[in-house]
Design a protein around this motif. Structure first.
Motif, short mmCIF file in Angstrom:
data_model
loop_
_atom_site.label_atom_id
_atom_site.label_comp_id
_atom_site.label_asym_id
_atom_site.label_seq_id
_atom_site.Cartn_x
_atom_site.Cartn_y
_atom_site.Cartn_z
N UNK A 16 1.18 -1.42 -0.17
CA UNK A 16 -0.02 0.26 -0.40
C UNK A 16 1.16 1.19 -0.36
N UNK A 17 -0.26 2.01 -0.02
CA UNK A 17 0.52 3.93 -0.54
C UNK A 17 0.54 4.83 1.30
N UNK A 18 0.85 5.75 1.57
CA UNK A 18 1.09 6.54 2.79
C UNK A 18 1.84 7.82 2.06
N UNK A 19 0.85 9.13 2.30
CA UNK A 19 1.84 10.58 1.79
C UNK A 19 2.21 10.95 3.45
N UNK A 20 3.28 11.25 3.54
CA UNK A 20 3.35 12.06 5.06
C UNK A 20 3.60 14.00 4.83
N UNK A 21 3.55 14.56 5.94
CA UNK A 21 3.31 15.98 5.63
C UNK A 21 4.58 15.87 6.64
N UNK A 22 4.81 17.19 6.42
CA UNK A 22 5.26 18.47 7.69
C UNK A 22 5.71 19.56 7.14
N UNK A 23 4.79 20.07 7.88
CA UNK A 23 4.16 22.11 7.58
C UNK A 23 5.53 22.25 8.42
N UNK A 24 6.10 23.05 8.19
CA UNK A 24 6.82 24.12 8.74
C UNK A 24 6.69 25.48 9.16
N UNK A 25 7.23 25.81 10.59
CA UNK A 25 6.61 27.54 10.34
C UNK A 25 7.79 28.08 12.00
N UNK A 26 7.55 29.20 11.78
CA UNK A 26 8.54 30.15 13.10
C UNK A 26 9.89 30.87 12.22
N UNK A 27 10.22 30.11 11.22
CA UNK A 27 11.39 30.84 10.67
C UNK A 27 11.12 30.59 9.70
N UNK A 28 12.38 31.42 8.65
CA UNK A 28 12.87 30.10 6.98
C UNK A 28 13.37 29.91 7.39
N UNK A 29 13.34 28.77 6.10
CA UNK A 29 14.37 27.85 6.04
C UNK A 29 14.85 27.86 4.42
N UNK A 30 15.63 28.71 4.01
CA UNK A 30 14.93 29.18 2.36
C UNK A 30 17.39 28.92 2.28
N UNK A 31 17.63 27.99 2.07
CA UNK A 31 18.74 27.58 2.30
C UNK A 31 19.20 26.37 3.03
N UNK A 32 18.15 25.79 3.47
CA UNK A 32 18.10 24.19 4.50
C UNK A 32 17.91 23.21 4.07
N UNK A 33 18.20 22.40 4.09
CA UNK A 33 17.54 20.69 3.80
C UNK A 33 16.59 20.33 4.53
N UNK A 34 15.58 19.84 4.24
CA UNK A 34 14.74 19.64 5.17
C UNK A 34 14.45 17.63 4.62
N UNK A 35 14.55 16.90 5.55
CA UNK A 35 14.57 15.49 5.35
C UNK A 35 14.11 14.82 5.93
N UNK A 36 13.31 13.27 6.15
CA UNK A 36 12.44 12.67 6.75
C UNK A 36 13.71 11.36 7.59
N UNK A 37 13.60 11.07 8.50
CA UNK A 37 14.07 10.19 9.42
C UNK A 37 13.38 8.96 9.48
N UNK A 38 13.55 7.74 10.26
CA UNK A 38 12.35 7.06 10.61
C UNK A 38 13.22 5.90 11.65
#
Length: 122
Positions: A16-38
């Motif tokens: 099967x399939x799932x779609x995870x979401x991550x909503x960020x707030x509180x600062x600008x993450x321009x130039x950063x890298x966003x990652x998923x870990x488990x």
């Protein structure tokens, strides 16, 4: 206050399939890298996928290549992890994180969400 909030986890059958979401707030993450870990019980936190917030470059763990897709929408401050062809070994708590580096090491990530449980039944 910086916040990363994950959602979309759940129980799914193998294949099967799932779609995870991550909503960020509180600062600008321009130039950063966003990652998923488990992290599965009794195991270390494991890199899954990451995307550069600015140029969209993506990279994946070998174990998920061809099955998972990471994407981001800068205007919505959201990062997604589309997970297809799920396997029981994908069962874990999935975390979203942010780092200034192009890194797949959890220790280099400065911010983390609270995690969302993904359970894949056989």
């Amino acid at each position: 206050q910086v916040q990363l909030v994950e959602s979309g986890g759940g129980l799914v059958q193998a294949g099967g399939s799932l779609r995870l979401s991550c909503v960020v707030s509180g600062r600008t993450f321009s130039g950063w890298v966003m990652g998923w870990f488990r992290q599965a019980p009794g195991k270390e936190r494991e890199f899954v996928a990451a995307v550069s917030w600015s140029d969209g470059i993506k990279y994946y763990a070998d174990s998920v290549k061809g099955r998972f897709t990471i994407s981001r929408n800068n205007a919505k401050n959201t990062v997604w992890l589309q997970m297809n062809s799920l396997k029981p070994e994908d069962t874990a708590v999935y975390y979203c994180g942010a780092t200034r580096l192009r890194s797949d090491f959890a220790a280099t990530y400065d911010y983390w969400g609270q995690g969302t449980q993904v359970t894949v039944s056989s």
